[in-house]
Design a protein around this motif. Structure first.
Motif, short mmCIF file in Angstrom:
data_model
loop_
_atom_site.label_atom_id
_atom_site.label_comp_id
_atom_site.label_asym_id
_atom_site.label_seq_id
_atom_site.Cartn_x
_atom_site.Cartn_y
_atom_site.Cartn_z
N GLU A 183 38.95 41.92 38.76
CA GLU A 183 37.66 42.09 38.07
C GLU A 183 37.60 41.37 36.72
O GLU A 183 36.54 41.27 36.13
N ARG A 184 38.76 40.88 36.25
CA ARG A 184 38.79 40.19 34.96
C ARG A 184 39.66 38.94 35.10
O ARG A 184 40.88 39.04 35.26
N ASP A 213 43.09 40.53 34.74
CA ASP A 213 43.82 40.92 35.94
C ASP A 213 44.65 39.75 36.45
O ASP A 213 45.68 39.95 37.11
N ARG A 249 32.58 31.92 44.45
CA ARG A 249 32.28 33.34 44.32
C ARG A 249 30.79 33.63 44.22
O ARG A 249 30.36 34.77 44.42
N LYS A 299 42.03 44.68 43.52
CA LYS A 299 40.72 44.34 42.97
C LYS A 299 40.91 43.46 41.75
O LYS A 299 41.62 43.83 40.81
N ASP A 343 30.49 36.57 36.84
CA ASP A 343 30.58 37.89 36.21
C ASP A 343 32.00 38.30 35.88
O ASP A 343 32.24 38.98 34.88
N ASP A 344 32.96 37.89 36.72
CA ASP A 344 34.35 38.34 36.51
C ASP A 344 35.12 37.46 35.53
O ASP A 344 36.25 37.79 35.18
N TYR A 403 41.07 35.63 47.40
CA TYR A 403 40.00 36.59 47.65
C TYR A 403 39.83 36.97 49.12
O TYR A 403 38.95 37.75 49.46
#
Length: 390
Positions: A73-74, A144, A91, A71, A95-96, A193
């Motif tokens: 997420e950042r 991440d 995407r 995952k 948000d990420d 992704y």
């Protein structure tokens, strides 16, 4: 058809394929070769291993294998400046994104990107100081993964030493072909992704536009091609253009012009004497430069006299638009850039191309927004602050 609908259809087709294999594949599967069986077993073993550790591995544009968390997420996007716009296109969200380069933010804040993806404003920029990444501040963002320019080997070494997964995106692996570079980036995001249906649709759009434009411009004789100069980075008395081995060469040639700086390489510094010698018919100013066409028309730039240059005398100086990002390097609006340039460099051959409608249709399809005529005027007339030059 939107990208998300394509993804749903792709998922449905995949499901049908799996069901078909389970119903009819018994004897067929038994007849597969031993080599295929061994390869499948090995791949399944590796996939199972990665799944058990919550990671997966991709190969980036440096050829390096990068182990990514399952995952993500950042995300921090550092030295590959146009990528935030491409990421948002792919995407459908920002948000990420927890960090981007200050130059990327300057473009975002003065472009349409921030209207569609307002969350981009929350991204941190302080991890870049004087153009260099401060690794301590970057680590504080707890990324991440970091996306960076694959040409920046020093940056990659810094991330490796810090233990941060880093994916290199190349600007040069497709020889500065803007559409193919854009495709390279989209393909890599698809790998990261696991969304190849999305990647394939976006890539197909860009290539279709390139073929459409080339089918016209490839037949033009050199005598019918105007001489074009790009002012890539023009500020504080320094003029840099776009020679061969850079994006400007692709744009100009593909759109039906002759790059006056083709004998130079990269983004060389030039002077007014060189401009006078070239005497371009058309001049384009990028959004890495704060100057506007009126600055040349009114001859208000200290130390440089533009009054006798043919492009200025004929009012053929254009500022690149600013859509989701600066319209010069590959970015999320790349197919539109090629169309717009063709209408400016070869207006008679592309007189039936309605750029206002082209932009509106593209934004509706890929960003799910309906542009107004006022929005279009802002895209066509970007503010000087978008250059990031103080």
């Amino acid at each position: 058809m939107t990208i998300r609908k394509i993804q749903k259809i792709f998922a449905g087709v995949l499901t049908v394929s799996v069901l078909t294999a389970s119903l009819f594949g018994g004897s067929a599967l038994a007849s597969e070769t031993e080599t295929v069986s061994e390869t499948t077993t090995e791949a399944a073993s590796e996939a199972g291993s990665e799944e058990s550790t919550g990671t997966r591995t991709i190969v980036d544009h440096t050829g390096a294998e990068v182990v990514l968390p399952e995952k993500i997420e950042r995300v921090v996007i550092s030295s590959i400046l146009p990528l935030p716009s491409v990421y948002c296109l792919f995407r459908g969200s920002a948000d990420d994104i927890v960090g981007i380069h200050p130059s990327s933010m300057a473009a975002a804040e003065n472009s349409y990107l921030i209207n569609v993806f307002p969350e981009i404003a929350n991204a941190d920029t302080s991890f870049v100081e004087n153009g260099e990444v401060n690794i301590e501040q970057l680590l504080a963002l707890k990324p991440d993964v970091v996306f960076y320019s694959a040409n920046n080997t020093d940056e990659r070494e810094m991330y490796d030493n810090a233990g941060i997964p880093a994916v290199g995106f190349s600007t040069s692996m497709s020889d500065y072909d803007c559409v193919e570079t854009y495709a390279d980036w989209i393909q890599l995001l698809g790998d990261i992704y696991g969304e190849q249906a999305t990647a394939n649709e976006i890539i197909a759009e860009g290539r279709s536009v390139a073929e459409e434009i080339k089918s016209v411009t490839s037949t033009i004789s050199d005598e019918d091609k105007p001489k074009v100069l790009i002012l890539f980075n023009y500020a504080d008395g320094v003029i840099k253009t776009s020679g061969s081995n850079f994006f400007g060469q692709y744009w100009i040639e593909t759109a039906g012009g002759i790059n006056v700086a083709a004998d130079l390489s990269g983004t060389p510094e030039i002077n007014m004497e060189q401009v006078y010698e070239w005497d371009p018919d058309i001049i384009f100013i990028t959004n890495f430069s704060p100057y506007q066409p009126d600055d040349l028309y009114n001859n208000t730039i200290d130390g440089d006299d533009w009054s006798n240059v043919t492009a200025v005398k004929n009012q053929q100086v254009y500022k690149f638009p600013l859509g989701m990002y600066r319209w010069f390097p590959p970015a999320s609006d790349t197919p539109l850039v090629l169309k717009w340039l063709a209408t400016k460099i070869q207006p008679d051959l592309f007189k039936d191309m309605d750029m206002a409608q082209e932009i509106k249709d593209y934004y509706e399809k890929y960003y799910n927004v309906t542009l107004t005529d006022e929005d279009l005027q802002k895209i066509y007339n970007p503010v000087s602050a978008a250059s990031g030059v103080k």
